[in-house]
Design an enzyme around this catalytic site. Structure first.
Site, mmCIF file in Angstrom:
data_model
loop_
_atom_site.group_PDB
_atom_site.id
_atom_site.type_symbol
_atom_site.label_atom_id
_atom_site.label_comp_id
_atom_site.label_asym_id
_atom_site.label_seq_id
_atom_site.Cartn_x
_atom_site.Cartn_y
_atom_site.Cartn_z
ATOM 1 C CB ILE A 30 -0.969 -0.027 1.212
ATOM 2 C CG1 ILE A 30 -2.184 0.829 0.965
ATOM 3 C CG2 ILE A 30 -0.260 0.373 2.503
ATOM 4 C CD1 ILE A 30 -3.318 0.609 1.965
ATOM 5 C CD GLN A 92 7.568 -8.836 11.865
ATOM 6 O OE1 GLN A 92 8.489 -9.253 12.564
ATOM 7 N NE2 GLN A 92 6.553 -9.597 11.467
ATOM 8 C CG HIS A 98 5.420 -9.050 5.514
ATOM 9 N ND1 HIS A 98 5.047 -9.025 6.840
ATOM 10 C CD2 HIS A 98 6.159 -7.931 5.309
ATOM 11 C CE1 HIS A 98 5.526 -7.934 7.412
ATOM 12 N NE2 HIS A 98 6.220 -7.252 6.508
HETATM 13 P P1 AMP Z 1 7.044 -4.409 7.566
HETATM 14 O O1 AMP Z 1 7.402 -3.025 8.021
HETATM 15 O O2 AMP Z 1 8.219 -5.205 7.054
HETATM 16 O O3 AMP Z 1 6.262 -5.153 8.634
HETATM 17 O O4 AMP Z 1 6.142 -4.228 6.300
HETATM 18 C C1 AMP Z 1 4.760 -4.042 6.348
HETATM 19 C C2 AMP Z 1 4.340 -3.543 4.995
HETATM 20 O O5 AMP Z 1 2.955 -3.717 4.874
HETATM 21 C C3 AMP Z 1 4.647 -2.061 4.763
HETATM 22 O O6 AMP Z 1 5.494 -1.925 3.626
HETATM 23 C C4 AMP Z 1 3.264 -1.450 4.543
HETATM 24 O O7 AMP Z 1 3.254 -0.433 3.567
HETATM 25 C C5 AMP Z 1 2.448 -2.657 4.096
HETATM 26 N N1 AMP Z 1 1.023 -2.575 4.368
HETATM 27 C C6 AMP Z 1 0.414 -2.172 5.511
HETATM 28 N N2 AMP Z 1 -0.930 -2.231 5.379
HETATM 29 C C7 AMP Z 1 -1.165 -2.691 4.125
HETATM 30 C C8 AMP Z 1 -2.354 -2.955 3.382
HETATM 31 N N3 AMP Z 1 -3.578 -2.789 3.920
HETATM 32 N N4 AMP Z 1 -2.234 -3.396 2.099
HETATM 33 C C9 AMP Z 1 -1.010 -3.570 1.561
HETATM 34 N N5 AMP Z 1 0.152 -3.349 2.212
HETATM 35 C C10 AMP Z 1 0.075 -2.899 3.471
#
Ligand code: AMP
Ligand code: ZN
Length: 112
Positions: A30, A92, A98
């Site tokens: 996102i 994280q 992920h």
């Molecule tokens: P991390 O910081 O490695 O836990 O990455 C989490 C990722 O999830 C970040 O890059 C966010 O931009 C992404 N994210 C959070 N909410 C959503 C969502 N609803 N749809 C898609 N990506 C998301």
């Protein structure tokens, strides 16, 4: 379970999902940090990398294999970066494992 990525996996929360099989899904991030930025996640809830067990080794291999295959499909044939952040100091923010796939721009090292 109150987990954002479980809800995306189940379809309860919409996302730009573009790949799904029996074990994983992939959807566009996102807040993209590169022209190509998507996430590959297991359908099963695993909070962070340190929760993995021996039995999950094949699943992690499947995540990495799927990530590279989808990266190539997204035109990242010049290269790309895979990232898995683990816990707070690892950056994280969503506690369902992920793999980030970033591509279509020059990456730098070390990351911030
Ligand atoms: P991390 O910081 O490695 O836990 O990455 C989490 C990722 O999830 C970040 O890059 C966010 O931009 C992404 N994210 C959070 N909410 C959503 C969502 N609803 N749809 C898609 N990506 C998301
Ligand atoms: Zn989850």
């Amino acid at each position: 379970m109150d987990c954002l990525f479980c809800k995306i996996a189940s379809g309860d929360i919409p996302a730009r999902k573009f790949y799904e099989d029996d074990q994983v899904i992939a959807f566009h991030d996102i807040g993209p940090q590169a022209p190509v930025h998507f996430l590959v996640i297991p359908k099963r809830h695993i909070p962070t990398l340190t929760d993995l067990t021996e039995a999950d080794k094949a699943l992690v291999g499947h995540i990495a294999y799927t990530a590279q295959r989808l990266a190539m499909e997204q035109g990242c044939d010049q290269g790309f970066r895979l990232v898995m952040n683990c816990n707070e100091q690892g950056g994280q923010t969503v506690f369902h494992i992920h793999m980030h796939v970033l591509g279509q721009r020059q990456m730098h090292w070390p990351p911030g």
